[in-house]
Design a protein around this motif. Structure first.
Motif: not given
Length: 495
Positions: A453-473
């Motif tokens: 999901t967009v909140r990673s396991r490390i504070k201050g580090l976030y994720l986005t893109g097709g490899g992240v929920h809700p998925g590809a496309g």
């Protein structure tokens, strides 16, 4: 926080990074986007041809409201930045025995087409399938696709309100098994099984629930004037207008973590301090240590393994004859087992379906002379360090061209082997991806809950893109950007 205005460092200018940068800049943050390639777009690539730039990634827009929301929420309108045209023909499908079927924007017309080609019984099954997938799409749009962090509890609550939903999900069936139950016509099973490949899966291992992907297309397909790359450029321009700064040709070697919090990114030339870091790349790059050992634990292994499909992609211009192409075309192989069997074993199939986008035929146009094409063939992911020989490139190029000729499609001049991008090339373009274009594989009923999901396991580090929920496309990556921007601003405000 390091100042009154938070500074967000975004790594990667794919669609997720671009959309998040736009939202964050509109929210008042200072945004710096660093991209290792020379331009924005990520997998929304374009390549030059004699007829002009051709899309070498996604080709059309679905779920248009996602992009309308993006521009409306940031003080503008989608129509102010790109020109869209709704396509009447969703896709034209060809089989080796000469069967041809058009699915179109009007469901009643599609039903008539199915009845004319396969009979009234098949048409009734198609109608039932459309109703079934519409119910699934409506049921899961909120608790899964629109949720920043879906939970099994939320899903269970939805099932309590809609008791027949579990039965409709068919949790014990694969997509292939579900379609065999719903369609007596093998060609229709093959057609709708192909939608699993839209998110990097294959019908024998993808969950039956993925049948709802059909609804994303059934609800409308739009072409973008100038190609999908024009959408990426429009988002980039709007974000820059609101103050976001973009730096291209910039390699990020490490994400710095201090006191358990990501607080800077390190490039070849500088250290950029940040109140939050947003990573728009394959999450597997974090897990594999490509951004430093400090962030290896940011995502779990089950969030990035097993890998999705890759592809072999031709992008070129030529004159075409011999086959009545639409803008979107699928040339099916005779036996789907000969395609998905090898793919399930990590092998490139010798016979596989081909997707052909004739970019200059959008809007029902029939171009004369040279026109632009993108041809996609499914292929397995490869090891990160996989190498490619010129002999392999020429071999697969010749195989694909021979398939086109068997369907009667003649191209002049024939594209050169150099127009073919292989999984090994994608692995080099997108670090730690292994060429997998969709991140984690969607195989298994619980795959959606394993994806980061967009909140990673490390504070201050976030994720986005097709490899992240809700998925590809493209639509789902754009939704992940909305979730990420909201998470960042919420967390910084609470800090």
């Amino acid at each position: 926080m390091k100042g009154t205005v938070p500074h967000i460092a975004v790594i990667g200018a794919g669609i997720g990074g671009l959309a998040a940068a736009l939202r964050l800049a509109h929210g008042g943050a200072r945004v710096t986007v660093l991209e290792r390639h020379g331009s924005a777009g990520g997998k929304m690539r374009t390549l030059p041809t004699a007829a002009g730039p051709v899309d070498a990634g996604p080709t059309v827009l679905t779920l248009k409201t996602v992009f309308e929301d993006l521009f409306r929420d940031t003080g503008s309108a989608l129509s102010d930045h790109v020109t869209l045209h709704r396509e009447s023909v969703l896709a034209r499908h060809f089989w080796p025995d000469g069967t041809r079927l058009d699915l179109v924007a009007d469901q009643a017309e599609s039903t008539e087409n199915v009845a004319r080609v396969f009979g009234s019984g098949a048409a009734a099954e198609f109608t039932a399938f459309c109703a079934h997938t519409r119910t699934l799409f409506d049921a899961f749009d909120g608790p899964m696709m629109r949720s920043a962090a879906p939970s099994q509890g939320t899903l269970a609550a939805r099932m309590l309100r809609q008791p027949d939903l579990l039965h409709r999900m068919e949790p014990r069936r694969s997509l292939a098994e579900s379609l065999a139950h719903r369609f007596t016509e093998p060609k229709l099973r093959q057609l709708f099984g192909r939608y699993a490949t839209y998110v990097g899966g294959i019908p024998p291992t993808a969950p039956a629930l993925l049948s709802l992907i059909w609804q994303a297309e059934a609800q409308g397909v739009w072409s973008v004037e100038g190609g999908m790359y024009a959408l990426a450029r429009a988002i980039e321009a709007r974000a820059a207008e609101l103050g976001a700064r973009f730096h291209y040709g910039t390699h990020v070697s490490r994400i710095r973590v201090r006191d358990g919090r990501a607080d800077a990114i390190v490039t070849d030339d500088a250290t950029v301090d940040a109140d939050a870091v947003l990573f728009n790349g394959d999450p597997r790059a974090l897990h594999a240590g490509y951004l430093g050992d400090d962030v290896r634990r940011a995502v779990a292994r089950k969030g990035v393994e097993p890998r999705s499909l890759s592809a072999m992609v031709h992008s070129f211009a030529a004159e075409a004859s011999g086959l009545p192409l639409a803008a979107h075309n699928v040339l099916f192989c005779a036996d789907p087992d000969l395609e998905f069997g090898p793919l399930s074993r990590g092998e490139v199939p010798s016979d596989a379906s081909l997707y052909i986008c004739a970019q200059d035929r959008f809007g029902g146009q029939t171009p004369t002379g040279t026109e632009r094409f993108e041809i996609i063939t499914n292929a397995p992911a490869v090891p990160d360090a996989a190498t490619l020989t010129e002999k392999e490139r020429q071999q697969w190029h010749a195989t694909i061209m021979a398939r086109l000729r068997r369907f009667g499609l003649m191209l002049s001049p024939g594209p050169a082997p150099e127009t073919l991008t292989l999984p090994q090339n994608f692995a080099a373009l997108f670090p730690a991806s292994g060429g997998a274009l969709y991140g984690r594989s969607p195989q298994g009923m619980m795959a959606a809950f394993h994806r980061p999901t967009v909140r990673s396991r490390i504070k201050g580090l976030y994720l986005t893109g097709g490899g992240v929920h809700p998925g590809a496309g493209v639509p789902m990556a754009t939704r992940s950007a909305a979730h990420a921007a909201e998470a960042i601003m919420t967390d910084l405000s609470s800090t």
